[in-house]
Scaffold this motif. Structure first.
Motif, PDB file in Angstrom:
ATOM      1  N   ALA A 168       0.639  -0.868   0.081  1.00  6.06           N
ATOM      2  CA  ALA A 168      -0.013  -0.086  -0.047  1.00  6.06           C
ATOM      3  C   ALA A 168       1.018   1.204  -0.276  1.00  6.06           C
ATOM      4  O   ALA A 168       0.898   2.089  -1.066  1.00  6.06           O
ATOM      5  N   VAL A 211      -0.331   3.420  -3.429  1.00  6.67           N
ATOM      6  CA  VAL A 211      -1.195   4.434  -3.174  1.00  6.67           C
ATOM      7  C   VAL A 211      -0.994   5.664  -3.630  1.00  6.67           C
ATOM      8  O   VAL A 211      -1.503   6.611  -4.298  1.00  6.67           O
ATOM      9  N   SER A 213      -0.880   5.504  -7.461  1.00  8.34           N
ATOM     10  CA  SER A 213      -1.177   5.147  -8.756  1.00  8.34           C
ATOM     11  C   SER A 213      -1.878   7.004  -8.266  1.00  8.34           C
ATOM     12  O   SER A 213      -2.908   7.547  -9.302  1.00  8.34           O
ATOM     13  N   HIS A 214      -1.658   7.543  -6.790  1.00  7.76           N
ATOM     14  CA  HIS A 214      -2.279   9.157  -7.287  1.00  7.76           C
ATOM     15  C   HIS A 214      -1.453   9.933  -8.356  1.00  7.76           C
ATOM     16  O   HIS A 214      -1.793  10.620  -8.983  1.00  7.76           O
ATOM     17  N   TYR A 250     -10.460   5.708  -3.115  1.00  8.23           N
ATOM     18  CA  TYR A 250      -9.664   7.024  -3.471  1.00  8.23           C
ATOM     19  C   TYR A 250      -9.145   6.112  -4.412  1.00  8.23           C
ATOM     20  O   TYR A 250      -8.865   5.108  -4.433  1.00  8.23           O
TER      21      TYR A 250
END
Length: 255
Positions: free
Chosen positions: A220, A224, A227-228, A255
């Protein structure tokens, strides 16, 4: 290695994971869609993926063959879930890649180190540090093993099929990127990463291990922020599509 040193290593990895999570929001890892020459010397993408992923298999296979533990067959089965992912990532995924992108050597080296350390932590827990009776044959009928296995297989399916779809959008030799809008990409711009998160959450549950949950945390912390960054790039490159589909980054509807 003593158990106290093992636990200390996990704590260090936990702290490093959180530091990477923060850093990657400011300095996206420069490979794939976010390739950046400032990361230094780059070389063949396929060779890079093989080199980066193979330490995971080498380390855990070495631990497996040296292990002398009760209920070894069950422990081998648990390790086989982990190994199945890395067999696919090492010997299948790289050779299906289309395009001629390259990867920075610095990222490959960091990936190799992480995969070696992570595989050691997972292998050491399964074959050495887990309680003697935790992985008795009865574990295979435990709800945690069953639920974790279902999660793992669903995640692996999403991950592999999402990668397949992304590849299908590009012709061989092309470096152009296209907007993905089918399958899980209808809901998130990083469907392959969502699948990998689900996959490793399933592995953590089916092994019910601190090393497994640490791996989910690390996954993560890496995916994460990435991915942002990808979502931000899509906002710049495909504003009309993003406005139409309104996908999240990595977790559908959240999200």
């Amino acid at each position: 290695m003593s158990y106290s040193l093992y636990c200390f290593t996990e704590i260090v990895m936990l702290i490093l994971g959180f530091a990477c999570f923060i850093a990657l929001y400011f300095i996206p890892a420069g490979y794939g869609k976010l390739i950046d020459t400032k990361w230094g010397f780059c070389f063949n993408n396929k060779a890079a993926w093989v080199l980066m992923e193979i330490p995971a298999l080498v380390v855990i296979t070495g631990i497996l063959f040296k292990a002398e533990y009760s209920h070894k067959a069950v422990r081998i089965l648990l390790a086989s879930f982990y190994m199945a992912h890395y067999v696919q990532r090492t010997f299948i995924f790289p050779f299906l890649i289309r395009g001629k992108n390259k990867m920075p050597l610095s990222i490959v080296i960091m990936g190799m180190i992480f995969n070696a350390v992570n595989s050691f932590l997972i292998g050491a827990w399964i074959f050495y540090f887990s309680p003697a009776e935790q992985y008795a044959p009865s574990w295979l009928s435990d709800p945690r093993f069953i639920f974790g296995t279902v999660l793992f297989l669903i995640g692996m399916f999403i991950n592999i099929t999402s990668d397949f779809y992304i590849r299908s959008l590009r012709s061989n030799g092309s470096r152009r990127y296209y907007y993905p809008c089918r399958g899980m990409y209808r809901y998130v711009t990083s469907a392959n990463y969502f699948g990998e998160l689900v996959e490793w959450l399933g592995f953590a549950v089916l092994t019910w291990s601190p090393a497994g949950f640490l791996f989910v945390f690390w996954t993560a912390c890496n995916l994460v922020p990435r991915s942002h960054a990808i979502h931000k790039k899509y906002t710049e490159d495909f504003p009309a599509e993003l406005s139409q589909y309104k996908p999240k980054r990595i977790i559908p509807f959240l999200y």
